[in-house]
Write a protein that holds these residues in place. Sequence first.
Motif, PDB file in Angstrom:
ATOM      1  N   GLN A  77       0.832  -1.205   0.000  1.00 43.37           N
ATOM      2  CA  GLN A  77       0.000   0.000   0.000  1.00 43.37           C
ATOM      3  C   GLN A  77       0.869   1.258   0.000  1.00 43.37           C
ATOM      4  O   GLN A  77       0.600   2.214  -0.739  1.00 43.37           O
ATOM      5  CB  GLN A  77      -0.934  -0.018   1.206  1.00 43.37           C
ATOM      6  CG  GLN A  77      -2.031   1.033   1.157  1.00 43.37           C
ATOM      7  CD  GLN A  77      -3.014   0.868   2.299  1.00 43.37           C
ATOM      8  OE1 GLN A  77      -2.611   0.664   3.460  1.00 43.37           O
ATOM      9  NE2 GLN A  77      -4.303   0.918   1.999  1.00 43.37           N
ATOM     10  N   ALA A  78       1.916   1.249   0.823  1.00 43.50           N
ATOM     11  CA  ALA A  78       2.819   2.399   0.877  1.00 43.50           C
ATOM     12  C   ALA A  78       3.578   2.564  -0.435  1.00 43.50           C
ATOM     13  O   ALA A  78       3.746   3.683  -0.940  1.00 43.50           O
ATOM     14  CB  ALA A  78       3.794   2.240   2.039  1.00 43.50           C
ATOM     15  N   GLY A 114      -3.590   0.373 -11.498  1.00 42.90           N
ATOM     16  CA  GLY A 114      -3.472   1.828 -11.531  1.00 42.90           C
ATOM     17  C   GLY A 114      -3.330   2.402 -12.921  1.00 42.90           C
ATOM     18  O   GLY A 114      -3.188   3.624 -13.078  1.00 42.90           O
ATOM     19  N   ALA A 174      -3.808   3.774  -5.484  1.00 44.02           N
ATOM     20  CA  ALA A 174      -4.458   3.412  -4.228  1.00 44.02           C
ATOM     21  C   ALA A 174      -4.922   1.960  -4.295  1.00 44.02           C
ATOM     22  O   ALA A 174      -5.571   1.554  -5.265  1.00 44.02           O
ATOM     23  CB  ALA A 174      -5.643   4.330  -3.961  1.00 44.02           C
ATOM     24  N   ASP A 190      -6.739  -1.215  -1.793  1.00 44.81           N
ATOM     25  CA  ASP A 190      -7.406  -1.495  -0.521  1.00 44.81           C
ATOM     26  C   ASP A 190      -7.288  -2.983  -0.195  1.00 44.81           C
ATOM     27  O   ASP A 190      -6.671  -3.758  -0.944  1.00 44.81           O
ATOM     28  CB  ASP A 190      -8.879  -1.060  -0.573  1.00 44.81           C
ATOM     29  CG  ASP A 190      -9.657  -1.730  -1.699  1.00 44.81           C
ATOM     30  OD1 ASP A 190      -9.176  -2.748  -2.248  1.00 44.81           O
ATOM     31  OD2 ASP A 190     -10.761  -1.244  -2.022  1.00 44.81           O
ATOM     32  N   ALA A 240       2.661   1.503  -3.458  1.00 41.21           N
ATOM     33  CA  ALA A 240       1.717   1.922  -4.501  1.00 41.21           C
ATOM     34  C   ALA A 240       1.349   3.395  -4.347  1.00 41.21           C
ATOM     35  O   ALA A 240       1.275   4.142  -5.335  1.00 41.21           O
ATOM     36  CB  ALA A 240       0.466   1.055  -4.453  1.00 41.21           C
ATOM     37  N   ALA A 241       1.133   3.818  -3.111  1.00 42.14           N
ATOM     38  CA  ALA A 241       0.780   5.221  -2.870  1.00 42.14           C
ATOM     39  C   ALA A 241       1.887   6.152  -3.351  1.00 42.14           C
ATOM     40  O   ALA A 241       1.622   7.264  -3.822  1.00 42.14           O
ATOM     41  CB  ALA A 241       0.505   5.448  -1.386  1.00 42.14           C
ATOM     42  N   GLY A 242       3.125   5.695  -3.248  1.00 37.59           N
ATOM     43  CA  GLY A 242       4.257   6.515  -3.670  1.00 37.59           C
ATOM     44  C   GLY A 242       4.273   6.809  -5.158  1.00 37.59           C
ATOM     45  O   GLY A 242       4.931   7.759  -5.602  1.00 37.59           O
ATOM     46  N   GLY A 298       1.233   6.980  -6.813  1.00 41.10           N
ATOM     47  CA  GLY A 298      -0.104   7.461  -7.110  1.00 41.10           C
ATOM     48  C   GLY A 298      -1.153   6.412  -7.372  1.00 41.10           C
ATOM     49  O   GLY A 298      -2.154   6.666  -8.036  1.00 41.10           O
TER      50      GLY A 298
END
Length: 227
Positions: free
Chosen positions: A26-27, A60, A35, A37, A29-31, A33
């Motif tokens: 999750q971290a 994504g 998201a 779940d 992927a967030a880096g 852009g």
Amino acid sequence: MTFAAVIFDLDGVITDTAHLHFQAWQATAAGIGIAIDAAFNAQLKGISRMDSLERILQHGGKAARYDADARARLAAQKNARYVELLAGLDRRAILPGISELLEALAQRGIAIGLASVSLNAPAILAALGLTSRFNYCVDASRLRRTKPDPEIFLTACAGLQVAPAQAIGIEDAQAGIDAINASGMRSVGIGSDLQGAGLVLDSTAQLNVPLLQAFWSTQPRAVAQVN
């Protein structure tokens, strides 16, 4: 004749670090852009790091933006985060019934193997204090194909010097069950949603040698459910 070997998956069978994988992915992927779940993370269960990354990039819509080198860097970032999260792992993280089962198998001279796609498997076993319990652990870095291909379980059988027809495999992921079945081994699934397992259990707490012996005595293609 009884079975000669039991080959275990690691995550979800010996211990459960799925939540740590999720946090690390999750971290990562967030880096970039993206998201993800918990529902999406369930799709990553039982597959390799690079295959997981591919699914995240596809999810994504960014698969075309990352070449092999960039993907390798992202995978390394994820693994670094995961290793940091593993720092607090100890024997308390062993899933219910597993320590007792490993002891009982060893006492009976039944070979014990590990078939995990995780490159961190040796470090995880060491943290759990279980390294000496396993007679052979597959080196995932040498595999050419990942689950559901049977290569990992065939490699484990070869390392234990047993024929697949003499072994039981225990998995909690559908890809793993498919791999066990394709190898010619007998399959035990942990999780009621698994399809095609010869024996399906709700929890590792239900695992014991008498249960495995009873399962072994049934017809190979029979599917049993234990609740």
